[in-house]
Design a protein around this motif. Structure first.
Motif, PDB file in Angstrom:
ATOM      1  N   ASN A   1       0.958  -0.948   0.072  1.00 31.54           N
ATOM      2  CA  ASN A   1       0.036  -0.132   0.005  1.00 31.54           C
ATOM      3  C   ASN A   1       1.450   1.338   0.328  1.00 31.54           C
ATOM      4  N   ASP A   2       1.907   1.683   0.228  1.00 29.90           N
ATOM      5  CA  ASP A   2       2.868   2.333   0.291  1.00 29.90           C
ATOM      6  C   ASP A   2       3.925   2.109  -0.665  1.00 29.90           C
ATOM      7  N   LYS A   3       3.874   1.960  -1.849  1.00 32.01           N
ATOM      8  CA  LYS A   3       5.137   1.401  -2.738  1.00 32.01           C
ATOM      9  C   LYS A   3       4.395   2.936  -4.524  1.00 32.01           C
ATOM     10  N   PHE A   4       3.361   3.246  -3.609  1.00 34.73           N
ATOM     11  CA  PHE A   4       4.060   4.649  -5.104  1.00 34.73           C
ATOM     12  C   PHE A   4       3.164   5.684  -4.015  1.00 34.73           C
ATOM     13  N   ASP A   5       2.695   5.228  -2.681  1.00 36.77           N
ATOM     14  CA  ASP A   5       1.732   6.926  -1.796  1.00 36.77           C
ATOM     15  C   ASP A   5       3.175   6.302  -1.242  1.00 36.77           C
ATOM     16  N   LYS A   6       3.812   7.248  -1.021  1.00 39.64           N
ATOM     17  CA  LYS A   6       4.799   7.943   0.944  1.00 39.64           C
ATOM     18  C   LYS A   6       4.812   9.144   1.115  1.00 39.64           C
ATOM     19  N   SER A   7       3.159   8.995   0.793  1.00 37.32           N
ATOM     20  CA  SER A   7       2.834  11.355   1.753  1.00 37.32           C
ATOM     21  C   SER A   7       2.634  10.513   3.229  1.00 37.32           C
ATOM     22  N   VAL A   8       2.455  11.092   4.112  1.00 39.67           N
ATOM     23  CA  VAL A   8       2.833  11.378   5.710  1.00 39.67           C
ATOM     24  C   VAL A   8       1.419  10.276   6.089  1.00 39.67           C
ATOM     25  N   GLN A   9       0.568  11.334   5.049  1.00 40.44           N
ATOM     26  CA  GLN A   9      -1.013  10.262   6.019  1.00 40.44           C
ATOM     27  C   GLN A   9      -1.171   8.592   5.566  1.00 40.44           C
ATOM     28  N   THR A  10      -0.704   7.961   4.843  1.00 42.93           N
ATOM     29  CA  THR A  10       0.277   6.495   4.513  1.00 42.93           C
ATOM     30  C   THR A  10       0.703   6.098   5.655  1.00 42.93           C
TER      31      THR A  10
END
Length: 153
Positions: A24-33
């Motif tokens: 789930n964090d492969k492409f989404d490196k946001s703080v929320q994730t």
């Protein structure tokens, strides 16, 4: 064909198989994730904990934007997504905060954390007052520095 009536056995293996697991964090490196992945699910029973972990694992978890209403005390105090009860009510009744059933709680609420969240307003006020006091001290130093600056010029 698997949709035929009475055909319950497959004659071949699955056509498409995943070669790697979903991240789930492969492409989404946001703080929320990152905060969602680091979330600790306390005060819930084992089935509810598994549901929450699954929704986080496959990027289906949606955090709350504003607190929800508790079903016991009717106050806007539910700060966790998919929960129906606030932390103090669930802790007091010893029930799951998500489903409301009296099941074995996997990770119980930490009493110190519950008390600190209740007294958060009081501590917040004290920290703001200290900040204001320090701002006044800073202003006094700035005035005295300004006076010295005029004598040097």
């Amino acid at each position: 064909m698997s949709s035929q009536k009475g055909n319950v056995t497959l004659s071949r293996p699955q056509k498409h198989q995943n070669t790697f697991t979903f991240k789930n964090d492969k492409f989404d490196k946001s703080v929320q994730t990152k905060t969602i992945n680091a979330k600790l699910h306390d005060g819930v029973c084992q089935p509810c904990k598994e549901v929450l972990e699954w929704s986080i694992k496959y990027s289906k978890y949606k955090p709350l934007s504003k607190p929800n209403t508790c079903v016991k005390c009717s106050q806007k105090a539910v700060k966790d997504s998919y929960h129906i009860m606030c932390r103090p009510c669930a802790y007091e009744l010893q029930v799951c905060a998500k489903c409301g059933k009296k099941e074995d709680i996997v990770i119980p609420f930490n009493k110190e954390i519950s008390e600190s969240s209740e007294n958060q307003g009081f501590n917040h006020g004290r920290s703001c007052k200290r900040k204001e006091d320090s701002d006044e001290d800073f202003g006094a130093e700035a005035d005295s520095d300004g006076g010295d600056g005029d004598t040097h010029a």
